[in-house]
Design an enzyme around this catalytic site. Structure first.
Site, mmCIF file in Angstrom:
data_model
loop_
_atom_site.group_PDB
_atom_site.id
_atom_site.type_symbol
_atom_site.label_atom_id
_atom_site.label_comp_id
_atom_site.label_asym_id
_atom_site.label_seq_id
_atom_site.Cartn_x
_atom_site.Cartn_y
_atom_site.Cartn_z
ATOM 1 C CG ASP A 1 -7.783 10.435 -0.919
ATOM 2 O OD1 ASP A 1 -7.779 9.745 -0.775
ATOM 3 O OD2 ASP A 1 -7.085 10.381 -1.687
ATOM 4 C CD GLU B 1 -9.254 1.599 -4.485
ATOM 5 O OE1 GLU B 1 -7.614 1.144 -3.721
ATOM 6 O OE2 GLU B 1 -9.432 2.557 -3.655
ATOM 7 C CG ASP C 1 -12.184 4.364 -3.856
ATOM 8 O OD1 ASP C 1 -11.437 3.381 -4.806
ATOM 9 O OD2 ASP C 1 -12.060 4.298 -3.174
#
Length: 277
Positions: free
Chosen positions: A76, A167, A165
């Site tokens: 990634d 987090e 994503d």
């Protein structure tokens, strides 16, 4: 007749201005250099990328242990990597890649075209991801921004569904100032909007400890949204509630050519199956 002599005129505005400056100066003195240093160490908006908080929370080292199930290597990337040497990665065995497309509703990756199209050009199966900032705008708003700036999906057999994503907040509090229930609602709004726009269920990238802290270990997405787990160790560890297995695992931020390396939990035909829906 007595002469009236006016008293001294008090310059009220000047007095208030001076007082305000004194209070500001006093607050800076009391705050001390620690607050200024803390502000200086925070990253600039837009520079967040997958796994920024993983090193501090979910392991630091260890090569992946052998598994009975075939694993397919991936990477990634984000604007942090700049132009990527895709031919070198292909030669090393990397067969799939995700590129950061967007963050919040204020950032698009300036290297997105080179990274997203470059991985596709050497034969990889590719996808795009969005770095969530739940404290800036709503989940539906960010999902639309993501789809409108590279995060869509096409039925070409080589495009993976978009990834959320979600987090640690690199700019502030761990959970972006949201309660666990509010965070779950934000994520659901993003996922529902992404599905309505693309016809696909987005992948969720997260770490178990963050998911537990910020969603209360919510189990409701495991039946529909593939899990991309983040943990830099020899195994992915305990998974968040609701997912009996992971689909992808980010296992290091210090791999060759580019830092972030991942394993798909299956052979290449399973990567292709996810791309095909």
């Amino acid at each position: 007749m007595p002469v009236h002599r006016p008293g001294p005129v008090r310059p009220r505005r000047l007095f208030l201005a001076v007082a305000g400056l004194l209070l500001t100066a006093l607050s800076l003195v009391l705050a001390g250099p620690a607050d200024a240093a803390d502000a200086a160490t925070k990253p600039a908006r837009g520079t967040a990328r997958m796994g920024m908080g993983v090193l501090a929370h979910d392991g630091r080292a260890g090569a992946p242990a052998a598994t009975a199930v075939a694993q397919t290597e991936g990477v990634d990337v984000s604007g942090h990597q700049g132009d990527v040497g895709w031919s070198t990665l292909w030669s090393s065995g990397v067969r799939w890649a995700y590129t950061k497309a967007t963050e919040g509703t204020y950032y698009t990756n300036p290297y997105f075209a080179q990274q997203y199209n470059g991985s596709y050009g050497v034969g990889m199966i590719r996808g795009a991801y969005h770095f969530a900032t739940p404290d800036t705008t709503g989940g539906a708003t960010q999902a639309n921004y993501f789809v409108d700036h590279g995060g869509g999906w096409s039925a070409d057999g080589r495009t993976l569904p978009g990834t959320l994503d979600i987090e640690w907040d690199p700019y502030g509090a761990e959970c972006y100032g949201k309660s666990q229930s509010a965070m779950v609602s934000w994520i659901a709004d993003f996922l529902n909007t992404y599905r309505s726009r693309t016809g696909r269920d987005a992948v969720i990238y997260t770490a178990t400890s963050w998911w537990s802290d910020c969603t209360g270990n919510y189990a409701g997405f495991g039946s529909s949204n593939p899990l991309w787990i983040a943990r830099y160790a020899s195994d992915p560890g305990t998974l968040p509630a609701g997912w009996p297995y992971y689909t992808m695992w980010q296992y290091t931020s210090s791999g060759p050519t580019v830092g972030d390396h991942d394993r798909f939990n299956g052979a290449l035909d399973r990567v292709q199956a996810l791309a095909n829906g």
